[in-house]
Design an enzyme around this catalytic site. Structure first.
Site, PDB file in Angstrom:
ATOM      1  N   SER A  29      37.337  25.964  74.345  1.00 62.70           N
ATOM      2  CA  SER A  29      37.306  24.439  74.296  1.00 62.70           C
ATOM      3  C   SER A  29      38.017  23.995  75.777  1.00 62.70           C
ATOM      4  O   SER A  29      37.604  22.771  76.055  1.00 62.70           O
ATOM      5  CB  SER A  29      38.199  23.792  73.346  1.00 62.70           C
ATOM      6  OG  SER A  29      39.673  24.190  73.562  1.00 62.70           O
ATOM      7  N   THR A  68      38.976  30.307  70.155  1.00 59.48           N
ATOM      8  CA  THR A  68      39.595  31.586  69.802  1.00 59.48           C
ATOM      9  C   THR A  68      39.378  31.853  68.406  1.00 59.48           C
ATOM     10  O   THR A  68      39.320  33.258  68.303  1.00 59.48           O
ATOM     11  CB  THR A  68      41.259  31.276  69.881  1.00 59.48           C
ATOM     12  OG1 THR A  68      41.614  30.818  71.291  1.00 59.48           O
ATOM     13  CG2 THR A  68      42.185  32.833  69.455  1.00 59.48           C
ATOM     14  N   THR A 109      41.824  25.456  70.601  1.00 59.74           N
ATOM     15  CA  THR A 109      42.965  24.541  70.447  1.00 59.74           C
ATOM     16  C   THR A 109      43.343  24.044  71.631  1.00 59.74           C
ATOM     17  O   THR A 109      43.874  23.009  71.768  1.00 59.74           O
ATOM     18  CB  THR A 109      44.210  25.546  69.971  1.00 59.74           C
ATOM     19  OG1 THR A 109      44.216  26.469  71.028  1.00 59.74           O
ATOM     20  CG2 THR A 109      43.996  26.148  68.902  1.00 59.74           C
ATOM     21  N   ASP A 110      42.629  24.314  72.918  1.00 61.96           N
ATOM     22  CA  ASP A 110      43.009  23.693  74.147  1.00 61.96           C
ATOM     23  C   ASP A 110      42.854  22.149  74.313  1.00 61.96           C
ATOM     24  O   ASP A 110      43.439  21.411  74.804  1.00 61.96           O
ATOM     25  CB  ASP A 110      42.387  24.273  75.294  1.00 61.96           C
ATOM     26  CG  ASP A 110      42.867  25.802  75.856  1.00 61.96           C
ATOM     27  OD1 ASP A 110      44.011  26.232  75.046  1.00 61.96           O
ATOM     28  OD2 ASP A 110      42.605  26.130  76.635  1.00 61.96           O
TER      29      ASP A 110
END
Length: 340
Positions: free
Chosen positions: A54, A12, A87-88
């Site tokens: 990610s 992101t 962040t995933d």
């Protein structure tokens, strides 16, 4: 000249909306560094490694990032490395980096919850904070870290716990190890380092199988039939299943081709062998190995790395037990009143 190397992998923090309103990773590391909100304390050199969300990363991609970290640290004058990442799955890649990290200098992961073209994007400040931590002498010997929304976390045990909020990460069993704000870093804890794992690749197939009321062995048998040599059970409670799962674990481990790691879907607390009738006591006796504080996402990375490094299921199970020790000091209560 001393410097911090920034490795950009997408996420992101590097994303902008396309014509359909969907955010896609697109910005190079140079664009990320151009948006820093304040002067960082050291020179910075940026490098593009990947540029994807990610959620698209494979274990091979994560191994590539870990190798790029090691390559950067092998160069003269590097104080530390900052990694921008989606962040995933940041909790997986950061934990892998921590497992294979054998250098005292810091490796700091960060990213964003709001894309680069959002008016209130949080990426630039998070990146400036990560660079600040990576350059700080006090960040040495702490392994891989995650810096997000002003908090600093040890990679091990840290998980994404908010889908959209700015404070995306937490370590439920320990909390942050420090804070960073406007170029100042304060560390409040120093978690113990776990055993190192040699990075030989991440080519072993390891699947996560969820346990829930009424679950049968269909999913567990299917992933093994598809080639899994390791399975992480996302169990209920402190690590419980049912008699059918217990029997399947005994059958699979007896075959000598599958290592079963026992984790839990519960947010916090250790895996503990407490119950019979298909509960944790039975699963451990059938051959499942408790993962301590590690939740399924990081347990899968650990098991994948161990299978790649050792291949032998017995050795892998032994190493998995070593890693189940509490990184915050005392050994996890894998069982109350039982001995292993």
């Amino acid at each position: 000249m001393s410097k911090v190397v920034v490795l950009s992998t997408g996420g992101t923090i590097a994303s902008r909306q396309n014509g359909r309103g969907a955010s896609l990773a697109s910005d190079a590391v140079s664009a990320l560094l151009d948006r820093l909100p304040f002067d960082v304390p050291v020179p910075v050199e940026g490098r593009d490694v990947l540029c994807v969300g990610s959620y698209l990363l494979t274990p091979a991609d994560m191994a590539l990032i870990a190798r790029e970290i090691r390559a950067a640290l092998a160069e003269p004058g590097v104080l530390g490395v900052a990694v921008t990442h989606g962040t995933d799955t940041m909790e997986e890649t950061a934990f892998l980096a921590d497992l294979v990290h054998d250098d005292p200098r810091p490796v700091v992961f960060t990213g964003a919850q709001r894309p680069a073209d959002a008016a209130d994007t949080d990426g630039p400040r998070n990146l400036a904070d990560a660079i600040t931590v990576a350059a700080d002498e006090r960040a040495r010997d702490r392994g891989a870290l995650i810096t997000f929304d002003g908090a600093v976390f040890a990679a091990r045990g840290t998980r994404k716990t908010q889908t959209l909020a700015a404070a995306a990460f937490s370590t439920p069993d320990a909390g942050p190890v420090g804070q960073v704000r406007e170029g100042a870093v304060l560390f409040t804890a120093a978690p113990a380092r776990g055993p190192r794992v040699e990075l030989t690749g991440l080519d072993a197939r390891v699947d996560i199988v969820a346990l829930y009321p009424g679950v049968d062995t269909a999913a567990l048998d299917a992933v093994v039939a598809a080639g899994a040599t390791g399975v992480v059970l996302e169990a209920t409670g402190a690590g419980n299943g049912n008699p059918r799962i217990r029997d399947a674990v005994a059958r699979l481990t007896a075959d000598g081709v599958v290592v079963v790691a026992l984790s839990t879907r519960v947010h916090a607390g250790p895996v503990a062998a407490l119950y019979g009738n298909g509960g944790g006591v039975d699963l451990v006796e059938a051959g499942a190995v408790p993962t301590g504080m590690l939740r399924p996402s990081q347990a899968r990375i650990l098991l994948t790395a161990l299978l790649a490094a050792h291949r032998d299921p017995v050795r892998v199970a032994e190493e998995l037990t070593r890693h189940a020790e509490n990184p915050f000091g005392a050994r996890n209560p894998l069982s109350l009143g039982r001995k292993y």
